[in-house]
Scaffold this active site. Structure first.
Site, PDB file in Angstrom:
ATOM      1  N   LYS A  42      18.552  -2.978 -20.090  1.00  0.00           N
ATOM      2  CA  LYS A  42      19.487  -3.323 -20.666  1.00  0.00           C
ATOM      3  C   LYS A  42      19.366  -4.807 -19.175  1.00  0.00           C
ATOM      4  O   LYS A  42      18.422  -4.570 -19.145  1.00  0.00           O
ATOM      5  CB  LYS A  42      20.675  -2.531 -20.687  1.00  0.00           C
ATOM      6  CG  LYS A  42      20.426  -1.367 -19.080  1.00  0.00           C
ATOM      7  CD  LYS A  42      21.906  -0.449 -19.907  1.00  0.00           C
ATOM      8  CE  LYS A  42      21.279   0.496 -21.074  1.00  0.00           C
ATOM      9  NZ  LYS A  42      21.929   0.786 -22.052  1.00  0.00           N
ATOM     10  N   ARG A  43      20.387  -5.635 -19.437  1.00  0.00           N
ATOM     11  CA  ARG A  43      20.983  -6.003 -18.390  1.00  0.00           C
ATOM     12  C   ARG A  43      20.886  -5.639 -17.280  1.00  0.00           C
ATOM     13  O   ARG A  43      21.440  -3.865 -17.179  1.00  0.00           O
ATOM     14  CB  ARG A  43      22.570  -7.041 -17.915  1.00  0.00           C
ATOM     15  CG  ARG A  43      22.004  -7.787 -19.457  1.00  0.00           C
ATOM     16  CD  ARG A  43      23.248  -8.817 -19.072  1.00  0.00           C
ATOM     17  NE  ARG A  43      24.353  -8.252 -19.625  1.00  0.00           N
ATOM     18  CZ  ARG A  43      25.284  -7.177 -17.843  1.00  0.00           C
ATOM     19  NH1 ARG A  43      25.582  -8.102 -17.226  1.00  0.00           N
ATOM     20  NH2 ARG A  43      26.363  -7.166 -18.729  1.00  0.00           N
ATOM     21  N   LYS A  68      20.937   1.780 -31.309  1.00  0.00           N
ATOM     22  CA  LYS A  68      20.458   1.489 -32.349  1.00  0.00           C
ATOM     23  C   LYS A  68      18.868   2.338 -31.575  1.00  0.00           C
ATOM     24  O   LYS A  68      18.269   3.056 -32.730  1.00  0.00           O
ATOM     25  CB  LYS A  68      19.189  -0.297 -31.301  1.00  0.00           C
ATOM     26  CG  LYS A  68      20.332  -1.157 -31.758  1.00  0.00           C
ATOM     27  CD  LYS A  68      20.177  -2.090 -30.616  1.00  0.00           C
ATOM     28  CE  LYS A  68      21.233  -3.751 -30.909  1.00  0.00           C
ATOM     29  NZ  LYS A  68      20.458  -4.810 -29.637  1.00  0.00           N
ATOM     30  N   LYS A  90      25.223  -0.567 -14.328  1.00  0.00           N
ATOM     31  CA  LYS A  90      24.659   0.349 -15.598  1.00  0.00           C
ATOM     32  C   LYS A  90      23.235   1.190 -14.374  1.00  0.00           C
ATOM     33  O   LYS A  90      22.441   1.604 -15.281  1.00  0.00           O
ATOM     34  CB  LYS A  90      23.847  -1.244 -16.027  1.00  0.00           C
ATOM     35  CG  LYS A  90      24.765  -2.358 -17.246  1.00  0.00           C
ATOM     36  CD  LYS A  90      23.815  -2.822 -17.776  1.00  0.00           C
ATOM     37  CE  LYS A  90      24.564  -3.942 -18.612  1.00  0.00           C
ATOM     38  NZ  LYS A  90      25.758  -3.601 -19.527  1.00  0.00           N
ATOM     39  N   THR A  92      25.150  -1.365 -27.000  1.00  0.00           N
ATOM     40  CA  THR A  92      24.968  -0.928 -28.135  1.00  0.00           C
ATOM     41  C   THR A  92      23.307  -0.748 -28.379  1.00  0.00           C
ATOM     42  O   THR A  92      23.226  -0.657 -29.325  1.00  0.00           O
ATOM     43  CB  THR A  92      25.049  -2.635 -29.469  1.00  0.00           C
ATOM     44  OG1 THR A  92      24.325  -3.675 -28.218  1.00  0.00           O
ATOM     45  CG2 THR A  92      26.957  -3.271 -29.392  1.00  0.00           C
ATOM     46  N   HIS A  95      35.499  -7.565 -23.107  1.00  0.00           N
ATOM     47  CA  HIS A  95      33.723  -7.297 -23.866  1.00  0.00           C
ATOM     48  C   HIS A  95      33.875  -6.268 -22.005  1.00  0.00           C
ATOM     49  O   HIS A  95      32.877  -6.086 -22.451  1.00  0.00           O
ATOM     50  CB  HIS A  95      32.773  -7.801 -23.878  1.00  0.00           C
ATOM     51  CG  HIS A  95      32.715  -8.336 -25.004  1.00  0.00           C
ATOM     52  ND1 HIS A  95      32.003  -7.292 -26.155  1.00  0.00           N
ATOM     53  CD2 HIS A  95      33.283  -9.077 -26.321  1.00  0.00           C
ATOM     54  CE1 HIS A  95      31.941  -7.471 -27.438  1.00  0.00           C
ATOM     55  NE2 HIS A  95      33.108  -9.063 -27.295  1.00  0.00           N
TER      56      HIS A  95
END
Length: 837
Positions: free
Chosen positions: A567-568, A683, A573, A679, A290
Site C-alpha cells: 500500500k502507499r 482483495k 499505515k 480495499t 475518503h
C-alpha cells in the site's frame, strides 16, 4: 469525477469481460505467441497511485457490468506520479514512460474540446450578468478509453482530458526572432497541467499547478456533461430537469470546484438566477469522503484562488455567507459561544473577515471584557423601551450603515463608532495566519449527499469530522462501504482458484453474484477441497518467487509463509510497525541455536510494496530502513530461509495481480480510526488470504463477515486513541521493554551505517512535531508481536490454516463493488440499469 483512475492493464481485462480469453490465447498460439507474454508487454497506465484511483476503476467495471449509464472523468497524465526505483539510498523517482509507445486503448477525440480560463478579471455586462474576461486561455481535449462490462454488450466510457492551446498561440514572430522559448511558452504552460499526477506543492508554482489540474477536470467535464444534456433535450430544454438526468459524484475533495463551476456556468453562461442555479447544483452534486486525516482535507489558499479563479471566489464567498446566515438562523444568539464555535467549525472560508450581518452579533462592551452581547439586532429592537438597549441599537446600526448596505461588506469597526464597544477578534482576519478555502466544507454544503466508505469511517465522519454539519443536515450523511470487482481481482488474476470455486459451487455465477461464494462454507473441512486449495496457492507462490527474483535478485522459498503489506507508504499505515516486528523476530532468531530457531519460528517471506510521495521525507526513510533490513537479513546464513525481507519496487496493479493470489498473511495495521476503508484488504480476503489488522476501516466489516476466529486482531481501538495520545502528552506512557529493545538494536548499527535517529526519534518523546509516536507504534507493538506468535501457531496446522483461508473467500461476498454501485445508484444517483438491445 476523480483525479485518479488506477486502471491496470486493459488487454486481459477486456478479453476476460468479453469471455474470449481461451479463444484469444488459442489465436495467439497459432501466431506463435503466448498470451501471458503478450499481455506483459502492456504498460500499466500511470493515471493513479493508491486506493482512491483503484476504487474508481473498480467502480467503472461494476457500472459497465451492471448496465448503469455512467462515465468516468479524469486527467490524462503524461508522466504519472513517478516510476519507483530502489537503490542503496532507498527510493528514487523517475518519470513514468507509459505513453512512449502510444496508447492503443484510447480514442483521441479532437472533435470534443472545451475552452478553459485562468486569471483575468470579473466585470458586469450590460445584460446584468457577470463576465470573466482576459487572462490565460487554454483548451481541454478528450481522450476516450472504453470500459467493457462482463457478460454484457454495455461498454461505458472513461473520458480523460489533456490540455493544449490553439496553434495560433504559437508565437511565430518570437520564434523567427530566435526567442524559441517565448514562442512556445503558451503551449508549455497549457500542456504541463497534465504532465504529472500530484505535482509537488511546496512552492507557490506547484500549488497553482495543482489548482489548475483540479479546475481543468471540473470545468471540462461539466461543459461536456452540459453540452450532452442540451443536445439531448433539444427544443424542450428545461434546466429543472438537469438534476434528474445528471448525477455528479465527487471522488474526494479534488473535484470540489464542480460546485462553483456549475454555478458559474448556469448563472453567467445560461442566464439562470442564483436561487435556480443553487437548487440545481445542490441536487446534482454528491461527495464521497475518503479520509479523516486533517492534512488530507484540502485547504486552498484564498489568495491563490482569487488570483487564478476570481469568479469562483465570488461565488464561494456568497455560498459561505448564506451558510453563515443559515447557521445563525438555526442556533440563534442566545448562546453566543455556541454560535461562535459553529461558525468556526462550518465556515467555508477560514481566517476571513465575517460579513457585517454576522460580525455585528459579536460586538462586546469594553468595560465588560470577555462578555459578549447575547442579543441579536432583533432582540435589541424589541427592547426599545430600555434606554440602554436604544443606545446599543444605535451603535450597531451606525456600524453597519457606515460600511454599506450589502451583507457581503467587511465587518464593522465598532471601536471607530464608539470607544465603549469592540468587535470580538474572532470576527477579523488574523494576518499571522493564512486565509484558506476549506474544500471539504464546500463539498458538504454544496452537495445533497455525503458518504463515508466503511461503517466505522462513516460514523467518524458524522460524529467527528463533520459533526456540526451532521447536526444541521443529518439526512445528507450515509455510508457506502467500498468494494472491489471480482472480475479483475479473483476471476482474471487467480484463474486456478476461480476454477476450483466454480467446481465446488457448481457454476461460475459467483462472478456476477458474489453471494454464491458463501456456498464454500459447507466444504471448508473437505480434504479434497483443501488439497486443491493448497495446490492453487503454491502455484501462485511459485509465480511470485520468479517475480521477486526478476525484480530484486533475491531468491525465496515457496515453502515459507508469504506475509505481505502492499500500500502507499504512510506513517498511519504503519509499515514501520511491521518492519520493527520483523527486526524483533530477527533479533530473537540470532539469540537462539539453529535447532531452537527452527522449532520456534515458521519460515516467512515478508514482502513490502508501495510508493512514498517524493516530498514525504519520513515515508522515504521507512522505505530506506526496510531495504537496509532486507540487505542484512537476506544474506545472513544463520537464518537462511527462516526469514527473508523483500521490497518489491514500483508496486502497481500488475504486481498486485501476482502478489495477492500468492499471499497467505496480509497486514492491514493502520492506527485505529485513521484508515477510511482500504480495499486491498478486500482483495486479499477474496483470494483466501488471512488478515492481521486493527479494528480500522473495512477491517471491522471483513472480520464480521469472515468470522472473528479467521482474522488476527490486535491493537488499540478507535475510541481509545485520543485518550492514549493525551496520556502520552502527559508523560504517563510506559513503553514495553521489548519495544525499547528493538529500537536499541536498530541503533546498534546491525543494519549498516545509515543514521536512523530521525526515524526512531519519531517514536520517542511526549510532544513536538515529528515526535511522541503520534501513530501509536510503541503502544501497539507488544499486542502486535504477540498476535504474530498466534499467526505462527495457526500456520503450523495447515489443515486449520486452509480452513481459515477458505472461510475468508466464503465470507467476502459483501465486498464486491457490484454491491457498492447498486447502493450508490439507488440511494444517491437515482438511476436504473439500461440494457443494450
Amino acid at each position: 469525477l476523480s483525479m485518479e483512475f488506477l486502471q491496470g492493464r486493459a488487454l486481459t481485462n477486456a478479453i476476460g469481460n468479453l469471455e474470449l480469453t481461451g479463444q484469444y490465447a488459442e489465436a495467439l498460439k497459432q501466431l506463435g505467441q503466448n498470451l501471458e507474454d503478450v499481455a506483459s508487454q502492456e504498460p500499466d497506465p500511470a493515471l493513479g497511485n493508491g486506493g482512491l484511483g483503484r476504487l474508481a476503476s473498480c467502480f467503472l467495471d461494476s457500472m459497465a457490468t451492471l448496465n448503469y449509464p455512467a462515465w468516468g472523468y479524469g486527467l490524462r497524465y503524461r508522466y504519472g506520479l513517478f516510476k519507483q526505483i530502489i537503490t542503496k539510498d532507498g527510493q528514487e523517482e523517475v518519470a513514468e514512460n507509459w505513453l512512449e509507445m502510444g496508447n492503443p486503448w484510447e480514442i483521441v477525440r479532437n472533435d470534443v474540446s472545451y475552452p478553459l480560463k485562468f486569471y483575468g478579471k470579473v466585470v458586469e455586462g450590460t445584460d446584468g450578468r457577470k463576465h470573466w474576461i482576459g487572462g490565460e486561455n487554454i483548451k481541454a481535449v478528450a481522450h476516450d478509453v472504453p470500459i467493457p462490462g462482463y457478460k454484457t454488450k454495455t461498454t461505458n466510457n472513461l473520458r480523460l482530458w489533456s490540455t493544449t492551446v490553439p496553434s495560433q498561440n504559437f508565437d511565430l514572430g518570437a520564434f523567427n526572432a530566435g526567442d524559441h522559448v517565448k514562442a512556445n511558452e503558451a503551449h508549455l504552460n497549457a500542456e504541463k497541467i497534465c504532465h504529472v499526477l500530484y505535482p509537488g506543492d511546496e512552492s507557490s508554482e506547484g500549488k497553482i499547478l495543482r489548482l489548475k489540474q483540479q479546475y481543468t477536470l471540473c470545468s471540462a467535464s461539466l461543459q461536456d456533461i452540459i453540452s450532452r444534456f442540451e443536445s439531448r433535450a433539444g427544443d424542450s430544454l428545461n434546466w429543472e430537469d438537469f438534476p434528474s438526468k445528471v448525477a455528479v459524484q465527487m471522488n474526494d475533495t479534488h473535484p470540489t470546484l464542480c460546485i462553483p463551476e456549475l454555478m458559474r456556468i448556469l448563472m453567467d453562461v445560461k442566464g439562470l438566477s442564483w436561487n435556480e442555479s443553487w437548487s440545481i447544483t445542490e441536487r446534482t452534486v454528491a461527495y464521497t469522503n475518503h479520509t479523516v486525516l486533517p492534512e488530507a482535507l484540502e485547504k486552498w489558499s484564498l489568495d491563490i484562488m482569487q488570483k487564478l479563479l476570481p469568479r469562483h471566489v465570488e461565488i464561494i464567498e456568497r455560498i459561505d455567507e448564506e451558510l453563515m446566515n443559515t447557521i445563525v438562523s438555526k442556533y440563534g444568539t442566545a448562546d453566543i459561544s455556541l454560535l461562535k464555535q459553529k461558525l468556526k467549525d462550518m465556515r467555508i472560508l477560514d481566517n476571513v473577515d465575517l460579513p457585517a450581518s454576522v460580525a455585528k452579533l459579536f460586538i462586546k462592551p469594553k468595560e465588560e471584557k470577555g462578555k459578549l452581547l447575547v442579543e441579536s439586532l432583533e432582540s435589541i429592537a424589541e427592547a426599545d423601551e430600555k434606554t440602554e438597549s436604544e443606545e446599543e441599537e444605535n451603535i450597531l446600526s451606525e456600524t453597519t450603515e457606515k460600511k454599506g448596505e450589502s451583507d457581503s461588506e467587511e465587518a464593522p469597526d465598532a471601536e471607530k463608532e464608539d470607544p465603549e464597544y469592540e468587535l470580538d477578534p474572532f470576527t477579523k482576519y488574523d494576518p499571522q495566519l493564512p486565509r484558506v478555502v476549506r474544500m471539504a466544507n464546500l463539498c458538504v454544503v454544496g452537495g445533497h449527499s455525503v458518504n463515508g466508505v466503511a461503517e466505522i469511517h462513516s460514523e467518524i465522519v458524522k460524529q467527528d469530522v463533520f459533526n456540526s454539519f451532521y447536526e444541521m443536515w443529518p439526512t445528507k450523511f450515509q455510508n457506502k462501504t467500498n468494494g472491489v470487482t471480482p472480475r479483475r481481482w479473483i476471476r482474471f488474476c487467480n484463474p486456478e482458484l476461480s476454477a476450483i470455486i466454480s467446481k465446488w459451487i457448481g457454476s461460475d455465477d459467483w462472478i456476477l453474484n458474489t453471494d454464491k461464494l458463501a456456498g464454500l462454507k459447507k466444504f471448508a473441512d473437505d480434504e479434497d477441497l483443501q488439497s486443491e486449495w493448497r495446490t492453487a496457492k503454491r502455484n501462485n507462490k511459485m509465480k511470485v518467487v520468479s517475480l521477486i527474483r526478476d525484480k530484486t535478485g533475491y531468491v525465496v522459498s515457496p515453502d515459507a509463509m508469504f506475509d505481505v503489506q502492499v500500500k502507499r507508504i504512510h506513517e498511519y499505515k504503519r509499515q514501520l510497525l511491521n518492519i520493527l516486528g520483523i527486526v524483533y523476530r530477527y533479533k530473537k532468531m540470532k539469540e537462539m541455536s539453529a535447532k531452537d530457531r527452527i522449532k520456534s519460528f515458521v519460515p516467512r517471506v515478508c514482502i513490502f510494496g508501495g510508493k512514498a510521495f517524493a516530498t514525504y521525507v519520513q515515508a522515504k526513510r521507512i522505505v530506506k530502513f526496510i531495504t537496509d533490513v532486507a540487505a542484512t537479513v537476506n544474506y545472513d546464513p544463520d537464518v537462511g530461509d527462516l526469514l527473508k525481507v523483500v521490497f518489491v519496487p514500483d508496486y502497481n496493479v500488475s504486481v498486485a495481480e501476482k502478489l495477492i493470489p500468492a499471499s497467505e498473511l496480509s497486514q492491514h495495521i493502520s492506527t485505529a480510526g485513521m484508515e477510511a476503508s482500504g480495499t486491498s484488504n478486500m482483495k486479499f480476503a477474496m483470494n483466501g488470504c488471512i488478515l492481521i489488522g486493527t479494528l480500522d476501516g473495512a477491517n471491522v466489516e471483513i472480520r464480521e463477515e469472515v468470522g472473528e476466529e479467521n482474522f488476527f486482531l490486535f491493537g488499540a481501538h478507535a475510541p481509545e486513541i485520543a485518550g492514549l495520545r493525551q496520556e502520552r502528552a502527559e508523560g504517563k506512557f510506559v513503553p514495553d521493554p521489548r519495544f525499547e529493545e528493538v529500537k536499541e538494536y536498530v541503533r546498534s548499527g546491525v543494519f549498516g551505517t545509515s543514521n536512523y535517529d530521525e526515524l526512531m526519534g519519531s517514536l520517542e518523546g511526549n510532544e513536538g512535531y515529528g515526535r511522541a509516536d503520534y501513530f501509536l507504534v510503541g503502544k501497539d507493538f507488544p499486542s502486535y508481536i504477540e498476535c504474530q506468535q498466534k499467526v505462527d501457531e495457526a500456520y503450523r496446522d495447515q489443515k486449520l490454516w486452509t480452513r481459515m483461508s477458505i472461510l475468508n473467500t466464503a465470507g467476502s461476498p459483501k465486498f464486491s463493488s457490484d454491491r457498492t454501485i447498486h447502493e450508490y445508484a439507488k440511494d444517491i444517483w437515482d438511476i436504473s440499469p439500461v440494457i443494450m438491445p
